[in-house]
Design an enzyme around this catalytic site. Structure first.
Site, mmCIF file in Angstrom:
data_model
loop_
_atom_site.group_PDB
_atom_site.id
_atom_site.type_symbol
_atom_site.label_atom_id
_atom_site.label_comp_id
_atom_site.label_asym_id
_atom_site.label_seq_id
_atom_site.Cartn_x
_atom_site.Cartn_y
_atom_site.Cartn_z
ATOM 1 N N ASN A 76 0.819 -1.214 0.000
ATOM 2 C CA ASN A 76 0.000 0.000 0.000
ATOM 3 C C ASN A 76 0.854 1.266 0.000
ATOM 4 O O ASN A 76 1.927 1.301 0.592
ATOM 5 C CB ASN A 76 -0.938 0.001 1.210
ATOM 6 C CG ASN A 76 -1.879 -1.190 1.185
ATOM 7 O OD1 ASN A 76 -2.054 -1.805 0.141
ATOM 8 N ND2 ASN A 76 -2.469 -1.511 2.316
ATOM 9 N N HIS A 89 5.848 -0.231 -2.507
ATOM 10 C CA HIS A 89 5.470 0.533 -3.702
ATOM 11 C C HIS A 89 5.549 2.037 -3.485
ATOM 12 O O HIS A 89 4.920 2.801 -4.213
ATOM 13 C CB HIS A 89 4.066 0.121 -4.171
ATOM 14 C CG HIS A 89 4.010 -1.304 -4.639
ATOM 15 N ND1 HIS A 89 2.846 -2.018 -4.735
ATOM 16 C CD2 HIS A 89 4.999 -2.156 -5.026
ATOM 17 C CE1 HIS A 89 3.114 -3.248 -5.166
ATOM 18 N NE2 HIS A 89 4.413 -3.350 -5.339
ATOM 19 N N CYS A 134 11.366 21.169 -9.122
ATOM 20 C CA CYS A 134 12.040 20.705 -7.912
ATOM 21 C C CYS A 134 12.721 21.891 -7.225
ATOM 22 O O CYS A 134 13.577 22.547 -7.828
ATOM 23 C CB CYS A 134 13.075 19.647 -8.278
ATOM 24 S SG CYS A 134 14.247 19.299 -6.953
ATOM 25 N N CYS A 182 16.626 21.647 -7.116
ATOM 26 C CA CYS A 182 17.272 21.961 -8.400
ATOM 27 C C CYS A 182 17.276 23.480 -8.612
ATOM 28 O O CYS A 182 18.269 24.052 -9.054
ATOM 29 C CB CYS A 182 16.525 21.307 -9.562
ATOM 30 S SG CYS A 182 16.847 19.553 -9.779
HETATM 31 ZN ZN ZN Z 1 15.821 18.166 -8.341
#
Ligand code: ZN
Length: 398
Positions: free
Chosen positions: A128, A167, A200, A203
């Site tokens: 799950n 998962h 992001c 980044c």
């Molecule tokens: Zn990134």
């Protein structure tokens, strides 16, 4: 063939009732239990088995009337090849997460936590992505608390992980470029809902720092849900492998499989591997033939219990020993009730805690006098139970 025990028959059938009681006592006596779970344990929390359900898909369909993408295709890594299917995926996940955010752990999640509190849980493994184990107090493989931020080989402190999220986790996002993992905020969720992923922030920060010193800007990745799709490797694959190996080496004495139809290939292998080593812990037939055979719960050591509404396929003959037919919540409540009756001493310390509210060390956590205003800190684990969770433990677990 597994022995079938229908919870609905237990009121009338004495053999079923006796065997179920023996299973409950075996749970109470075993010390190294591995639990593996699937979507069935979250059904009572209002979370559909979305891999096969059309409910959430219908919502997505309103936004993307021309797109035909459903079932397994919504969770297949190939969806990233196409911008429209990628958008559908982001919208779908944002709506799924919103439905998960309002859900509370089921009695089954709390039962797994109880096994852990009582030091019987070797580890829990789940398919799950809803993170309800963590809401119940089990530290997950994607928890901030287990992350190692250094440059070492391992990415997480595997010993601290009580629940392995095979998962991934819908509550987290990952950068498609630098692999940074972050919590999924409301802002990110709003962006995903429009079908466009957010940039992001890590980044962005790195690139801005370069530009500030007149260097060339860097590529900026986008965020995606940190869940594992079909045909995708798990970013923590190595760590999960080493946790499984460590658990196998510790010779688990019981395997409980709950709420899964055992269809996913990698998951089936994990179950088979654990079942094999659990069976090694069973009393050997040789010793049983020379002396009197073990009776009751004693003969239940080293057993594999499967709790699910539907039967396992014939490929599980010789692997699964008992198929308990019914809801996982009903079974765990029965086990807990019988466990309390058969081994009341296991529950005494906590009863005292509730009755007095005094400072009390249970060996797993310490609670200070004023429970409603205090945070209880798990000894040596750096893990916090906030007042709400203490309340949950006190009212529901004991
Ligand atoms: Zn990134």
């Amino acid at each position: 063939m597994p022995i079938t025990l229908d919870l609905n028959d237990s009121a009338v059938d004495s053999t079923t009732r006796r065997t179920l009681s023996n299973l409950s006592l075996a749970v109470a006596k075993c010390k190294k239990i591995v639990v593996v779970t699937g979507a069935g344990i979250s059904c009572s929390c209002g979370i559909p088995d979305f891999r096969s359900s059309d409910g959430l898909y219908a919502l997505v369909k309103q936004q993307y009337p021309d797109v035909v993408l459903k079932g397994r295709d919504l969770f297949d890594a190939s969806l990233f090849r196409d911008t429209t299917s990628t958008s559908v995926f982001y919208t779908f996940i944002s709506q799924l997460k919103r439905s998960i955010d309002v859900a509370s752990p089921s009695p089954t999640h709390r039962f797994i936590k109880t096994l852990d509190t009582k030091r019987k849980l070797l580890r829990s493994y789940t398919q799950n992505i809803d993170g309800l184990e963590e809401k119940a107090g089990l530290v997950g493989s994607s928890s901030d608390g287990v992350r190692i931020n250094g440059k070492g080989k391992a990415k997480i402190k595997v010993k601290e992980v009580r629940n392995v999220q095979l998962h991934g986790d819908i509550h987290r996002v990952r950068c498609t470029f630098c692999s940074a993992e972050l919590l999924c905020t409301e802002d990110y969720l709003d962006r995903f809902n429009t079908g466009v992923p957010p940039d992001c922030p890590e980044c962005v920060t790195r690139s801005k720092a370069r530009v500030a010193r007149s260097a060339r800007a860097l590529k900026i990745g986008t965020l995606r849900p940190a869940i594992v799709l079909y045909d995708e490797p798990h970013p923590l694959g190595d760590e999960i492998g080493s946790m499984q190996t460590a658990d196998i080496n510790r010779k688990p004495d019981m395997l409980i499989i709950m709420g899964t139809s055992l269809k996913v290939h990698g998951f089936k292998k994990l179950v088979r591997d654990f079942a094999r080593v659990v069976h090694d812990a069973a009393p050997s037939p040789a010793s049983a033939s020379t002396s009197s055979p073990p009776k009751g719960a004693k003969s239940m050591a080293g057993k594999v219990i499967f709790v699910n509404k539907t039967a396992p396929g014939s490929e599980w003959d010789g692997i699964i020993d008992y198929h308990v037919v019914g809801e996982t919540d009903a079974w765990v409540e029965r086990v807990t009730e019988e466990w309390k009756k058969m081994r009341p001493a296991d529950w005494e310390v906590q009863k005292k805690l509730v009755a007095t509210g005094e400072v009390e060390s249970t060996g797993t956590f310490t609670v200070a006098k004023d429970i409603t205003n205090t945070i209880a800190v798990a000894k040596g684990k750096g893990m916090c139970f906030y007042p709400e969770q203490i309340h949950c433990l006190l009212t529901q677990e004991f």
